[in-house]
Scaffold this motif. Structure first.
Motif, PDB file in Angstrom:
ATOM      1  N   ASN A 219     -26.336 150.736  94.422  1.00  0.00           N
ATOM      2  CA  ASN A 219     -26.894 150.270  93.151  1.00  0.00           C
ATOM      3  C   ASN A 219     -26.955 148.751  93.045  1.00  0.00           C
ATOM      4  O   ASN A 219     -27.902 148.204  92.481  1.00  0.00           O
ATOM      5  CB  ASN A 219     -26.097 150.836  91.974  1.00  0.00           C
ATOM      6  N   ALA A 220     -25.945 148.064  93.588  1.00  0.00           N
ATOM      7  CA  ALA A 220     -25.885 146.601  93.488  1.00  0.00           C
ATOM      8  C   ALA A 220     -26.690 145.909  94.589  1.00  0.00           C
ATOM      9  O   ALA A 220     -27.014 144.733  94.462  1.00  0.00           O
ATOM     10  CB  ALA A 220     -24.431 146.138  93.547  1.00  0.00           C
ATOM     11  N   GLY A 221     -26.966 146.618  95.670  1.00  0.00           N
ATOM     12  CA  GLY A 221     -27.678 146.023  96.781  1.00  0.00           C
ATOM     13  C   GLY A 221     -26.770 145.287  97.753  1.00  0.00           C
ATOM     14  O   GLY A 221     -27.212 144.828  98.786  1.00  0.00           O
ATOM     15  N   GLY A 222     -25.503 145.167  97.397  1.00  0.00           N
ATOM     16  CA  GLY A 222     -24.525 144.483  98.240  1.00  0.00           C
ATOM     17  C   GLY A 222     -23.528 143.750  97.360  1.00  0.00           C
ATOM     18  O   GLY A 222     -23.832 143.427  96.210  1.00  0.00           O
ATOM     19  N   ALA A 223     -22.343 143.508  97.878  1.00  0.00           N
ATOM     20  CA  ALA A 223     -21.314 142.805  97.116  1.00  0.00           C
ATOM     21  C   ALA A 223     -20.168 142.408  98.030  1.00  0.00           C
ATOM     22  O   ALA A 223     -19.997 142.976  99.108  1.00  0.00           O
ATOM     23  CB  ALA A 223     -20.782 143.685  95.982  1.00  0.00           C
ATOM     24  N   ASN A 224     -19.376 141.428  97.567  1.00  0.00           N
ATOM     25  CA  ASN A 224     -18.191 141.051  98.332  1.00  0.00           C
ATOM     26  C   ASN A 224     -16.990 141.879  97.873  1.00  0.00           C
ATOM     27  O   ASN A 224     -17.057 142.599  96.873  1.00  0.00           O
ATOM     28  CB  ASN A 224     -17.924 139.547  98.238  1.00  0.00           C
ATOM     29  N   ILE A 225     -15.900 141.763  98.609  1.00  0.00           N
ATOM     30  CA  ILE A 225     -14.722 142.598  98.343  1.00  0.00           C
ATOM     31  C   ILE A 225     -14.166 142.354  96.950  1.00  0.00           C
ATOM     32  O   ILE A 225     -13.826 143.297  96.228  1.00  0.00           O
ATOM     33  CB  ILE A 225     -13.624 142.355  99.402  1.00  0.00           C
ATOM     34  N   SER A 226     -14.082 141.100  96.539  1.00  0.00           N
ATOM     35  CA  SER A 226     -13.522 140.783  95.213  1.00  0.00           C
ATOM     36  C   SER A 226     -14.327 141.431  94.093  1.00  0.00           C
ATOM     37  O   SER A 226     -13.768 142.001  93.156  1.00  0.00           O
ATOM     38  CB  SER A 226     -13.473 139.271  95.000  1.00  0.00           C
ATOM     39  N   ARG A 227     -15.627 141.341  94.195  1.00  0.00           N
ATOM     40  CA  ARG A 227     -16.489 141.932  93.155  1.00  0.00           C
ATOM     41  C   ARG A 227     -16.349 143.448  93.124  1.00  0.00           C
ATOM     42  O   ARG A 227     -16.249 144.050  92.055  1.00  0.00           O
ATOM     43  CB  ARG A 227     -17.943 141.538  93.411  1.00  0.00           C
TER      44      ARG A 227
ATOM     45  N   GLU B 102     -22.891 147.452 106.437  1.00  0.00           N
ATOM     46  CA  GLU B 102     -22.982 146.315 107.334  1.00  0.00           C
ATOM     47  C   GLU B 102     -22.276 145.136 106.670  1.00  0.00           C
ATOM     48  O   GLU B 102     -22.463 144.878 105.488  1.00  0.00           O
ATOM     49  CB  GLU B 102     -24.452 145.985 107.552  1.00  0.00           C
ATOM     50  N   GLU B 103     -21.441 144.455 107.432  1.00  0.00           N
ATOM     51  CA  GLU B 103     -20.727 143.283 106.925  1.00  0.00           C
ATOM     52  C   GLU B 103     -21.487 142.029 107.334  1.00  0.00           C
ATOM     53  O   GLU B 103     -21.793 141.833 108.502  1.00  0.00           O
ATOM     54  CB  GLU B 103     -19.314 143.242 107.507  1.00  0.00           C
ATOM     55  N   VAL B 104     -21.796 141.183 106.333  1.00  0.00           N
ATOM     56  CA  VAL B 104     -22.485 139.929 106.586  1.00  0.00           C
ATOM     57  C   VAL B 104     -21.559 138.807 106.152  1.00  0.00           C
ATOM     58  O   VAL B 104     -21.098 138.796 105.008  1.00  0.00           O
ATOM     59  CB  VAL B 104     -23.823 139.856 105.800  1.00  0.00           C
ATOM     60  N   LYS B 105     -21.269 137.881 107.052  1.00  0.00           N
ATOM     61  CA  LYS B 105     -20.391 136.765 106.714  1.00  0.00           C
ATOM     62  C   LYS B 105     -21.234 135.586 106.244  1.00  0.00           C
ATOM     63  O   LYS B 105     -22.128 135.130 106.946  1.00  0.00           O
ATOM     64  CB  LYS B 105     -19.534 136.376 107.908  1.00  0.00           C
ATOM     65  N   LEU B 106     -20.929 135.124 105.039  1.00  0.00           N
ATOM     66  CA  LEU B 106     -21.583 133.949 104.472  1.00  0.00           C
ATOM     67  C   LEU B 106     -20.495 132.900 104.263  1.00  0.00           C
ATOM     68  O   LEU B 106     -19.851 132.866 103.224  1.00  0.00           O
ATOM     69  CB  LEU B 106     -22.266 134.293 103.144  1.00  0.00           C
ATOM     70  N   GLY B 107     -20.260 132.106 105.279  1.00  0.00           N
ATOM     71  CA  GLY B 107     -19.139 131.174 105.250  1.00  0.00           C
ATOM     72  C   GLY B 107     -17.841 131.953 105.310  1.00  0.00           C
ATOM     73  O   GLY B 107     -17.612 132.725 106.223  1.00  0.00           O
ATOM     74  N   ARG B 108     -17.001 131.796 104.285  1.00  0.00           N
ATOM     75  CA  ARG B 108     -15.725 132.514 104.241  1.00  0.00           C
ATOM     76  C   ARG B 108     -15.837 133.844 103.510  1.00  0.00           C
ATOM     77  O   ARG B 108     -14.883 134.604 103.450  1.00  0.00           O
ATOM     78  CB  ARG B 108     -14.686 131.646 103.547  1.00  0.00           C
ATOM     79  N   VAL B 109     -16.984 134.116 102.931  1.00  0.00           N
ATOM     80  CA  VAL B 109     -17.176 135.329 102.130  1.00  0.00           C
ATOM     81  C   VAL B 109     -17.821 136.422 102.982  1.00  0.00           C
ATOM     82  O   VAL B 109     -18.770 136.175 103.704  1.00  0.00           O
ATOM     83  CB  VAL B 109     -18.070 135.032 100.898  1.00  0.00           C
ATOM     84  N   ARG B 110     -17.266 137.633 102.862  1.00  0.00           N
ATOM     85  CA  ARG B 110     -17.844 138.807 103.533  1.00  0.00           C
ATOM     86  C   ARG B 110     -18.581 139.637 102.492  1.00  0.00           C
ATOM     87  O   ARG B 110     -17.993 140.096 101.516  1.00  0.00           O
ATOM     88  CB  ARG B 110     -16.762 139.654 104.183  1.00  0.00           C
ATOM     89  N   VAL B 111     -19.858 139.822 102.706  1.00  0.00           N
ATOM     90  CA  VAL B 111     -20.685 140.632 101.812  1.00  0.00           C
ATOM     91  C   VAL B 111     -21.013 141.927 102.539  1.00  0.00           C
ATOM     92  O   VAL B 111     -21.362 141.917 103.716  1.00  0.00           O
ATOM     93  CB  VAL B 111     -21.979 139.888 101.422  1.00  0.00           C
ATOM     94  N   TYR B 112     -20.893 143.027 101.830  1.00  0.00           N
ATOM     95  CA  TYR B 112     -21.194 144.334 102.399  1.00  0.00           C
ATOM     96  C   TYR B 112     -22.481 144.862 101.801  1.00  0.00           C
ATOM     97  O   TYR B 112     -22.720 144.742 100.595  1.00  0.00           O
ATOM     98  CB  TYR B 112     -20.046 145.311 102.132  1.00  0.00           C
ATOM     99  N   LYS B 113     -23.332 145.430 102.647  1.00  0.00           N
ATOM    100  CA  LYS B 113     -24.583 146.040 102.211  1.00  0.00           C
ATOM    101  C   LYS B 113     -24.814 147.288 103.042  1.00  0.00           C
ATOM    102  O   LYS B 113     -24.113 147.533 104.028  1.00  0.00           O
ATOM    103  CB  LYS B 113     -25.743 145.059 102.352  1.00  0.00           C
ATOM    104  N   MET B 114     -25.795 148.071 102.645  1.00  0.00           N
ATOM    105  CA  MET B 114     -26.115 149.270 103.412  1.00  0.00           C
ATOM    106  C   MET B 114     -26.533 148.874 104.819  1.00  0.00           C
ATOM    107  O   MET B 114     -27.272 147.914 105.009  1.00  0.00           O
ATOM    108  CB  MET B 114     -27.254 150.053 102.756  1.00  0.00           C
ATOM    109  N   GLY B 115     -26.026 149.621 105.795  1.00  0.00           N
ATOM    110  CA  GLY B 115     -26.388 149.368 107.176  1.00  0.00           C
ATOM    111  C   GLY B 115     -27.817 149.807 107.445  1.00  0.00           C
ATOM    112  O   GLY B 115     -28.437 150.503 106.639  1.00  0.00           O
ATOM    113  N   GLU B 116     -28.319 149.382 108.561  1.00  0.00           N
ATOM    114  CA  GLU B 116     -29.672 149.767 108.963  1.00  0.00           C
ATOM    115  C   GLU B 116     -29.598 150.360 110.359  1.00  0.00           C
ATOM    116  O   GLU B 116     -28.678 150.098 111.105  1.00  0.00           O
ATOM    117  CB  GLU B 116     -30.580 148.532 108.980  1.00  0.00           C
TER     118      GLU B 116
END
Length: 88
Positions: A25-33, A59-73
């Motif tokens: 639903n969110a399209g992706g988010a980090n662990i804290s959120r 799928e885990e995407v690293k944006l600097g120190r933040v890890r964002v998770y989204k649906m894998g492909e």
């Protein structure tokens, strides 16, 4: 472990299903959120996200120190859809 075993293991938890629905639903988010929005501990969110990632569902995407998770492909998601729809 093959992909089907990983999928079964990943989907055993209600928390993982809740996380998956949230990310869809969110399209992706980090662990804290994710932990804040779902009312679960950071550690629980992290552990469950790792299981979903290992299964190829997320799928885990690293944006600097933040890890964002989204649906894998790719192949794992196609197999998941086929498994859920009963198609081979």
């Amino acid at each position: 472990m093959d992909w089907e075993d990983l999928l079964i293991e990943a989907m055993k938890s209600k928390t993982r299903v809740r996380i998956l629905k949230y990310i869809i639903n969110a399209g992706g988010a980090n662990i804290s959120r994710i932990s804040r929005e779902l009312g679960i501990s950071y550690t629980s969110a992290e552990r469950n996200l790792e299981a979903l990632s290992k299964a190829g569902i997320l799928e885990e995407v690293k944006l600097g120190r933040v890890r964002v998770y989204k649906m894998g492909e790719g192949e794992s998601i196609i197999k998941l859809i086929k498994c859920l729809t009963g198609r081979d």
